[in-house]
Design an enzyme around this catalytic site. Structure first.
Site, mmCIF file in Angstrom:
data_model
loop_
_atom_site.group_PDB
_atom_site.id
_atom_site.type_symbol
_atom_site.label_atom_id
_atom_site.label_comp_id
_atom_site.label_asym_id
_atom_site.label_seq_id
_atom_site.Cartn_x
_atom_site.Cartn_y
_atom_site.Cartn_z
ATOM 1 N N CYS A 159 6.039 -4.097 8.758
ATOM 2 C CA CYS A 159 6.528 -5.121 7.827
ATOM 3 C C CYS A 159 7.986 -5.475 8.064
ATOM 4 C CB CYS A 159 6.349 -4.640 6.391
ATOM 5 S SG CYS A 159 6.914 -2.950 6.123
ATOM 6 N N GLU B 68 7.590 5.664 -1.059
ATOM 7 C CA GLU B 68 8.649 4.731 -0.628
ATOM 8 C C GLU B 68 9.372 4.214 -1.857
ATOM 9 O OE1 GLU B 68 6.036 1.949 1.627
ATOM 10 O OE2 GLU B 68 6.731 3.022 3.411
#
Lengths: 611, 611
Positions: A388, A285
């Site tokens: 998240c 990521e």
């Protein structure tokens, strides 16, 4: 020192963000709540999970609830909501009931892995603690009740004991940053410098140990003051850099400040999608190399976009330069907001700039999770395993007013244009605007001696009227400055807002021969639902005439123009043929990028061929 | 029935392929030998490996040696070479010495895993056996000595006993096809139908069992006669389809023939790179969905290109249509030959259509093998862990004459244009040409009553002269046919060979707005070593004037033209800017795709922007 006028002092009154905040308050926060209840995240706080029971808590679940509570607190600040408040109190009850005598709370380590406390650098323990602290600060500011805050102060002191005094944890700095900026917030809220010092401790000790495996992925490859190139996991990087910006300013740490500015410039010059997305690679990521900005593989996590708002808005406090407000704006209207569906109930974790549903049909008999060529998602979903982003969206939306203004003495800086009212200290500010649909902004102020406002980087021509009279202000680093006599004054800003074609630096290979369309801060895209399949064939030229049509659903304009595309009928069964000049004129409709994938599965593309 | 004039009857005399065969005979076969000796592949045949010793044999090492022996046999057919012959004899000695009483030989299963024989479908056991059989047939044809052939006949009969009679193996059909086409070759060589029947057994039983995991990857998702869309591992698919084409023709199996034609059409219409490469995905080295032909991620294994030559050339026997010879040619001059360095010593396993060395520098601290975003290789290497491609290149080069002509009675079909001489039955054929550098081909024949020759699909205008006189032939399915009176005749074919820009079907998203350059069958590319960095910026238009210059190193022409590119100086530090018209004229040099990456690490691109 310059400070932001806090979100608590700013009220959205009308327009685009008012409606988004309303949606957030009425729909999104409850949509997230429902999913977090369904998935067992709330139950986990009761710390009664036992092996064999369903919904085994996960190491980062606490952070999800904490961000939800923080969001609720921002909403409660603006007005009562019994349901939200009672859930927050229930959460705080659970923490109070289950925390240890040292003040420690973590629903995973108190149940699933009691022996594992402080044993894994990559286990998000300090990350969860940081989010609890942020939530406690927000809840205290919203309600004035300090039970939660005090518990988190105890937790922070316990962390200080473990990490600084005893050095008894198996690691020194966390694998996922967050605690650093949270501790700084706790210091700002309580005035107790020990929390700032602890934040600084985590910064100072980062990257100073002998090189660890995969250190670059978690920004531990160098001491933070020597980090000049944005690297690794983009969300972690943003949270770290935000804390660095806080500490640099607070402690007048010049080396830290220089690192922050270098990191920011590296992002803006080399690693930022036109949508404000960052972190181009799915692998880790993460940031990759300069100019590596693929469109279909763009990872560009919603949380990373939010993190860039955190970082950029903090840097602004040290140096007023329109680049910081420009980046906040670029992210807000595009790569942040694309994370939320128009109905407020579903989310993108990743936000690619090109989507082709066919990619999902690649011939394979492997399970989906083992298909690395898959695009991320073609439709937003209600919750993720790693969820998240949704509560991060709600907390940013709820606290959005806090990014509009800064002040110092009687000087006011206007950074973001949103229809709103603010009362702070002796200042009153009423901003009226249809921005970003219209470039006219009326700002009425009282109690302001010096006024500065940002001229967005996208704007090449503007007019200013002060109390109805044309006015020419001094422009410095992208802000126009003027002195005001005492009393009430009106400033009208007229920003030219044409549709423009944008090109990317030649080193961005994926955008070679391509243009994107922007109107004001809003980036547009084509979808096959409007333009038929193979939107990859659409060509635009610089002479295109644009028609903007307000679309209620989006709260923004959609665009109509004419372009070209190859005649798809000429190929028959051939895969290749000698080039033929057979471009046909076609009507093109473009929608705001943020609103893509709200009308079913569709091809989507931001960077179009340049005819 | 139409048959090929075998490679043994055709001699390259001059020109492009003559020099490549010379390089193969003098350099490449020995370069592969050296690496296979160094890596322990030859030693493994002695079957004395014990746990703890270095160079543990691998399940597919036998196939590497077998293909090397097959290559050597093709070379020996053309003239003596004591070194090659003695190594072949040594290999055959090892097999004779170490094979079991049943006739079984496999250097891995006889040493490393004695209990594992016939226990793993994915373990390449029948694949290795197939390659030994192919080698034995070639060696017998080259030398007339039948020791090896007889051993492999015994092996084949043992396989028949295990798989058909006893059904004692843990699987029915192999995970990696190859045995099928090898058994058919063994039948053609010996005339014994039992081998053809065994080949057919493996075909008939494929995909008829209940669905297995990942069946599509190994073409076991459907009975072979029902397979109409090319799927899974591209090399395995080609070897399977080749055997299907053999059996379909030999057994007049109409359903099998239809499946073959559908599979071929699916490839040619939807899954074939302009370079002749197939198998676009690294994941499973596989075909994916129609029109999914990414350039930088193109896997396009050299062996798959070779396999497509096998398949296409076999289909030609059932139906003379220029598409089959076109595909063989397209592969030969591009995606096959790119697998070999100009010095004949190094190889590409994968052959992408776009390469940017920067990709290797992505910021990571992961080991290289865990970096899925890496391009495959930027430079050819001498050997691979899985080194199937190098000996496949040598055997195709050595046997190349076998793809030029077919005959039936006194009728001759000319499929490939290569300067060569053939004597077969009562026919004498002398072909003189500088093809593919020049479109003039002179074919002098004797003993040919009917002559047909392929008009390549890339050719839009041609002239024919028969014995010096202009002649207009009947064109049927891409072949011109003429009857010849007895005696010696000369046919001169003049194919127009301009540089053309080629475009891809609109559904090939990655080639939208792009063109490739082709001259005759040769596809060209740009490299940064000629054109400076950011070759991704180069734009061509249809009006470009081309200059072709013969380049000795390549044995082909390089091309010069003028194009456009954006002024790279205009951006400064900006990542994006409003579009500016600042295209500058630039000189462009293009080299044959097959020759890319022979002058150090360089950017490379086949599909260029269309101005």
């Amino acid at each position: 020192m310059m400070e932001y006028i806090p979100y608590s002092s700013v009220e959205m009154k009308d327009g685009f963000w008012h409606s988004k905040q309303k949606l957030n308050r009425e729909v999104t926060i409850f949509a997230v709540l429902e999913q977090f209840q369904k998935t067992g995240r709330f139950d986990a706080l009761q710390c009664n999970w036992k092996p064999g029971m369903p919904n085994k808590p996960h190491i980062f679940w606490d952070s999800d609830i904490a961000k939800w509570v923080e969001s609720a607190a921002y909403i409660l600040q603006k007005g009562p909501d019994e349901r939200l408040e009672s859930i927050c109190e229930w959460v705080i009850d659970q923490i109070e009931k289950n925390r240890t005598s040292e003040g420690y709370f973590n629903s995973f380590y108190l149940t699933v892995e009691p022996q594992g406390r402080w044993q894994g650098r990559g286990n998000h323990e300090l990350y969860c603690a940081g989010h609890w602290i942020e939530a406690a600060v927000a809840y205290y500011e919203a309600t004035g009740r300090d039970r939660f805050l005090h518990m988190m102060e105890e937790f922070a002191r316990y962390i200080q004991q473990v990490f600084v005094k005893e050095q008894s944890a198996s690691f020194v700095t966390p694998g996922h940053e967050e605690i650093e900026l949270a501790l700084y917030k706790l210091y700002r809220c309580t005035g107790k410098t020990e929390y700032r010092d602890l934040s600084k401790f985590f910064l100072d000790n980062r990257g100073v140990r002998p090189r660890e495996p995969e250190a670059m992925g978690i920004q531990s490859h160098l001491p933070v003051r020597e980090q000049k190139s944005a690297k690794g996991h983009a969300v972690r990087a943003m949270y770290l850099y935000s804390a660095m910006a806080d500490i640099a300013r607070d402690c007048c740490d010049q080396k830290m400040q220089e690192a922050c500015e270098a990191l920011f410039q590296d992002i803006v010059r080399h690693k930022l999608y036109i949508t404000g997305g960052i972190g181009s690679s799915k692998h880790g990521e993460a940031f990759t190399i300069p100019y590596d900005l693929p469109n279909k593989e763009a990872y560009t996590e919603t949380c990373a976009a939010i993190g860039l708002i955190f970082f950029s808005s903090r840097l602004l406090l040290s140096q007023v330069d329109s680049i910081y407000g420009d980046v906040v704006e670029q992210v807000l209207y595009n790569g942040f907001l694309s994370g939320l569906s128009l109905d407020g109930k579903a989310f993108f974790y990743t936000n690619p700039l090109e989507l082709c549903p066919e990619w999902l049909e690649k011939d394979v008999d492997k399970p989906k999770e083992d298909q690395p060529w898959l695009p991320w998602l073609t439709q937003r979903v209600k919750v993720f395993g790693c969820s998240c982003c949704p509560p991060n969206v709600t907390r940013l939306l709820a606290s959005l007013g806090g990014y509009q203004y800064t002040y110092e003495g009687d000087a006011l800086w206007v950074h973001q244009y949103m229809d709103s009212e603010a009362v702070h200290g002796g200042m009153q500010i009423r901003q009226e605007t249809q921005y970003p649909n219209d470039g006219r902004i009326s700002i009425t102020v009282d109690g302001v001696g010096r006024l500065a406002f940002r001229i967005p980087g996208w704007c090449s021509a503007y007019k200013i009227f002060l109390d109805g009279q044309p006015w020419e202000g001094e422009e410095k680093r992208g802000y126009v400055y003027l002195r005001l006599p005492p009393g009430r004054h009106n400033l009208e800003l007229q920003l030219d807002m044409p549709c423009v074609l944008v090109e990317a630096h030649p080193r961005v290979r994926e955008d070679a021969g391509r243009v994107a369309v922007r109107r004001g801060p809003v980036v547009y895209c084509v979808e096959s639902v409007d333009n038929g399949p193979m939107v990859s064939e659409i060509m635009l030229d610089g002479k295109a005439f644009w028609e903007a049509e307000y679309e209620e659903t989006y709260g923004m304009h959609i665009l109509h123009t004419k372009g070209l595309r190859r005649n798809p009928d000429g190929f028959g069964d051939c895969l290749y043929r000698e080039m033929v000049e057979d471009r046909l004129p076609v009507k093109i409709t473009m929608v705001p990028y943020y609103a893509f994938a709200n009308r079913g599965v569709s091809e989507m593309q931001v960077w179009l061929l340049r005819a």
